[in-house]
Design a protein around this motif. Structure first.
Motif, PDB file in Angstrom:
ATOM      1  N   LEU A 150       1.770  -5.074 -17.997  1.00  0.00           N
ATOM      2  CA  LEU A 150       1.474  -6.490 -17.780  1.00  0.00           C
ATOM      3  C   LEU A 150       0.551  -6.986 -18.879  1.00  0.00           C
ATOM      4  N   ASP A 151       0.779  -8.213 -19.357  1.00  0.00           N
ATOM      5  CA  ASP A 151      -0.137  -8.774 -20.350  1.00  0.00           C
ATOM      6  C   ASP A 151      -1.331  -9.410 -19.647  1.00  0.00           C
ATOM      7  N   LYS A 152      -2.224 -10.012 -20.407  1.00  0.00           N
ATOM      8  CA  LYS A 152      -3.474 -10.519 -19.841  1.00  0.00           C
ATOM      9  C   LYS A 152      -3.277 -11.703 -18.888  1.00  0.00           C
ATOM     10  N   LYS A 153      -2.061 -12.272 -18.889  1.00  0.00           N
ATOM     11  CA  LYS A 153      -1.751 -13.353 -17.959  1.00  0.00           C
ATOM     12  C   LYS A 153      -0.950 -12.877 -16.751  1.00  0.00           C
ATOM     13  N   GLY A 154      -0.655 -11.598 -16.717  1.00  0.00           N
ATOM     14  CA  GLY A 154       0.088 -11.052 -15.591  1.00  0.00           C
ATOM     15  C   GLY A 154       1.582 -11.031 -15.781  1.00  0.00           C
ATOM     16  N   ASN A 155       2.053 -11.419 -16.973  1.00  0.00           N
ATOM     17  CA  ASN A 155       3.486 -11.394 -17.243  1.00  0.00           C
ATOM     18  C   ASN A 155       3.939  -9.964 -17.543  1.00  0.00           C
TER      19      ASN A 155
ATOM     20  N   MET B 168       0.830  -1.204   0.000  1.00  0.00           N
ATOM     21  CA  MET B 168       0.000   0.000   0.000  1.00  0.00           C
ATOM     22  C   MET B 168       0.867   1.259   0.000  1.00  0.00           C
ATOM     23  N   SER B 169       2.055   1.156   0.550  1.00  0.00           N
ATOM     24  CA  SER B 169       2.957   2.310   0.596  1.00  0.00           C
ATOM     25  C   SER B 169       3.645   2.576  -0.739  1.00  0.00           C
ATOM     26  N   SER B 170       3.446   1.692  -1.713  1.00  0.00           N
ATOM     27  CA  SER B 170       4.104   1.848  -3.010  1.00  0.00           C
ATOM     28  C   SER B 170       3.384   2.837  -3.918  1.00  0.00           C
ATOM     29  N   GLN B 171       2.209   3.347  -3.482  1.00  0.00           N
ATOM     30  CA  GLN B 171       1.419   4.278  -4.298  1.00  0.00           C
ATOM     31  C   GLN B 171       1.032   3.643  -5.633  1.00  0.00           C
ATOM     32  N   ALA B 172       0.631   2.382  -5.602  1.00  0.00           N
ATOM     33  CA  ALA B 172       0.327   1.643  -6.828  1.00  0.00           C
ATOM     34  C   ALA B 172      -0.946   2.164  -7.499  1.00  0.00           C
ATOM     35  N   GLN B 173      -0.903   2.234  -8.834  1.00  0.00           N
ATOM     36  CA  GLN B 173      -2.047   2.632  -9.645  1.00  0.00           C
ATOM     37  C   GLN B 173      -2.090   1.756 -10.882  1.00  0.00           C
ATOM     38  N   PHE B 174      -3.310   1.492 -11.396  1.00  0.00           N
ATOM     39  CA  PHE B 174      -3.474   0.583 -12.520  1.00  0.00           C
ATOM     40  C   PHE B 174      -4.349   1.222 -13.599  1.00  0.00           C
ATOM     41  N   TYR B 175      -4.099   0.819 -14.859  1.00  0.00           N
ATOM     42  CA  TYR B 175      -4.936   1.253 -15.981  1.00  0.00           C
ATOM     43  C   TYR B 175      -4.986   0.126 -16.995  1.00  0.00           C
ATOM     44  N   SER B 176      -6.214  -0.329 -17.330  1.00  0.00           N
ATOM     45  CA  SER B 176      -6.405  -1.430 -18.268  1.00  0.00           C
ATOM     46  C   SER B 176      -6.586  -0.904 -19.681  1.00  0.00           C
ATOM     47  N   CYS B 177      -5.890  -1.522 -20.642  1.00  0.00           N
ATOM     48  CA  CYS B 177      -5.945  -1.074 -22.029  1.00  0.00           C
ATOM     49  C   CYS B 177      -5.611  -2.229 -22.971  1.00  0.00           C
ATOM     50  N   ASN B 178      -6.537  -2.571 -23.867  1.00  0.00           N
ATOM     51  CA  ASN B 178      -6.287  -3.578 -24.906  1.00  0.00           C
ATOM     52  C   ASN B 178      -5.679  -4.873 -24.362  1.00  0.00           C
ATOM     53  N   ASN B 179      -6.316  -5.453 -23.367  1.00  0.00           N
ATOM     54  CA  ASN B 179      -5.860  -6.713 -22.760  1.00  0.00           C
ATOM     55  C   ASN B 179      -4.498  -6.587 -22.074  1.00  0.00           C
ATOM     56  N   SER B 180      -4.090  -5.372 -21.819  1.00  0.00           N
ATOM     57  CA  SER B 180      -2.860  -5.119 -21.080  1.00  0.00           C
ATOM     58  C   SER B 180      -3.162  -4.193 -19.916  1.00  0.00           C
ATOM     59  N   ILE B 181      -2.252  -4.133 -18.949  1.00  0.00           N
ATOM     60  CA  ILE B 181      -2.464  -3.305 -17.768  1.00  0.00           C
ATOM     61  C   ILE B 181      -1.196  -2.518 -17.469  1.00  0.00           C
ATOM     62  N   PHE B 182      -1.340  -1.188 -17.410  1.00  0.00           N
ATOM     63  CA  PHE B 182      -0.259  -0.337 -16.946  1.00  0.00           C
ATOM     64  C   PHE B 182      -0.254  -0.364 -15.421  1.00  0.00           C
ATOM     65  N   PHE B 183       0.902  -0.642 -14.847  1.00  0.00           N
ATOM     66  CA  PHE B 183       1.049  -0.749 -13.387  1.00  0.00           C
ATOM     67  C   PHE B 183       2.114   0.245 -12.946  1.00  0.00           C
ATOM     68  N   SER B 184       1.675   1.297 -12.233  1.00  0.00           N
ATOM     69  CA  SER B 184       2.589   2.343 -11.799  1.00  0.00           C
ATOM     70  C   SER B 184       2.769   2.312 -10.297  1.00  0.00           C
ATOM     71  N   SER B 185       3.979   2.619  -9.841  1.00  0.00           N
ATOM     72  CA  SER B 185       4.263   2.717  -8.411  1.00  0.00           C
ATOM     73  C   SER B 185       5.350   3.776  -8.212  1.00  0.00           C
ATOM     74  N   LYS B 186       5.792   3.947  -6.972  1.00  0.00           N
ATOM     75  CA  LYS B 186       6.855   4.899  -6.689  1.00  0.00           C
ATOM     76  C   LYS B 186       8.170   4.515  -7.365  1.00  0.00           C
ATOM     77  N   ASP B 187       8.304   3.225  -7.707  1.00  0.00           N
ATOM     78  CA  ASP B 187       9.571   2.721  -8.238  1.00  0.00           C
ATOM     79  C   ASP B 187       9.619   2.625  -9.757  1.00  0.00           C
ATOM     80  N   GLY B 188       8.477   2.804 -10.429  1.00  0.00           N
ATOM     81  CA  GLY B 188       8.514   2.722 -11.881  1.00  0.00           C
ATOM     82  C   GLY B 188       7.178   2.358 -12.497  1.00  0.00           C
ATOM     83  N   MET B 189       7.192   2.184 -13.814  1.00  0.00           N
ATOM     84  CA  MET B 189       6.012   1.812 -14.592  1.00  0.00           C
ATOM     85  C   MET B 189       6.265   0.480 -15.288  1.00  0.00           C
ATOM     86  N   SER B 190       5.265  -0.395 -15.260  1.00  0.00           N
ATOM     87  CA  SER B 190       5.364  -1.681 -15.947  1.00  0.00           C
ATOM     88  C   SER B 190       4.109  -1.911 -16.769  1.00  0.00           C
TER      89      SER B 190
END
Length: 260
Positions: A53-58, A29-51
């Motif tokens: 993820l594909d539809k399987k979580g990879n 919870m302290s990582s300030q995590a935020q998510f955004y779903s787009c075209n079967n992919s998910i943008f995952f943002s936190s204090k440490d960076g942006m990733s």
């Protein structure tokens, strides 16, 4: 340490007894995590960076950075993240980082549109500076401009889906009277030449005794303005450079009375 779990859910028809969860992502919870779903992919943002993820979580790609209080805004296949009180904003698409915006002052608010165009509002030396950055499909900055806001305190900003205009709400409390104004500006140079001033303002709407806290463009270039009392839908007519009401004003108190 408090933690949370983001769960991605399958869409479409789900058979009885079939799990609806596609994958789950655990985070602090302290990582300030935020998510955004787009075209079967998910943008995952936190204090440490942006990733991404594909539809399987990879993890498809990761871009590392260090932010104290990241804020993420997204539209279409683009997402932007900036740190409160900092001077840098990163813009990403499904391929990775598209570009980085470095501002002259501290970022106070920003917006992103489906084309990846971004507009940034920042504060420098006690004055509000509005900066606009536009990118092409080549992911290069094509336009950069800045000017000092003179119509009051800037409260909200947005850029239209086609990238031609920006809307900015200002709040003026001089003489103990609240007045808001929403100005509309052309983005590209050719459109700006058709205006009668150097700031590329082509129209505006004033609202007495109201605080215009949010401006938001719809896909058809109409602009929704939310104040402390009403919602107003405005149609931006580029050819005539005029603003007309599309649905009039909705009294929020009356709206809640109908809901209760």
């Amino acid at each position: 340490m408090a933690s949370g779990i983001f769960v991605a859910v399958n869409s479409g028809n789900i058979k009885i007894g079939e799990s609806q969860a596609s994958f789950s992502q655990e985070y602090s919870m302290s990582s300030q995590a935020q998510f955004y779903s787009c075209n079967n992919s998910i943008f995952f943002s936190s204090k440490d960076g942006m990733s991404l993820l594909d539809k399987k979580g990879n993890t498809v790609w990761t871009d590392t950075f260090s932010m104290t209080t990241p804020v993420m805004l997204s539209d279409g296949e683009y997402t932007a993240v900036a740190d409160k009180g900092a001077k840098t904003m990163n813009v990403y698409n499904l391929k990775g980082k598209a570009y980085t915006v470095n501002t002259e002052g501290v970022i106070t608010t920003f917006a992103i549109n489906p084309l990846g165009y971004s507009v940034v509002m920042c504060q420098s030396s006690g004055e509000m500076i509005i900066q606009l950055f536009v990118i092409l499909q080549t992911e290069k900055v094509a336009f950069k401009g800045s000017y000092v806001a003179k119509d009051g305190l800037p409260a909200s900003i947005d850029i239209s889906d086609d990238g031609r205009i920006i809307g900015i709400s200002f709040i003026n409390i001089s003489r103990i009277k609240i007045k808001s104004k929403v100005n509309f500006y052309f983005v590209n140079t050719e459109d700006a030449k058709t205006t009668d001033n150097s700031d590329a303002i082509f129209s505006g709407v004033e609202m007495d005794n109201e605080v215009a806290a949010i401006v938001h463009f719809m896909p058809d270039n109409s602009c929704i303005v939310s104040t402390d009392a009403k919602l107003t839908a405005l149609v931006v007519e580029l050819q005539t450079k005029k603003i007309t009401k599309k649905i009039g004003r909705l009294n929020i108190q009356t709206m809640f009375q109908h809901l209760t």
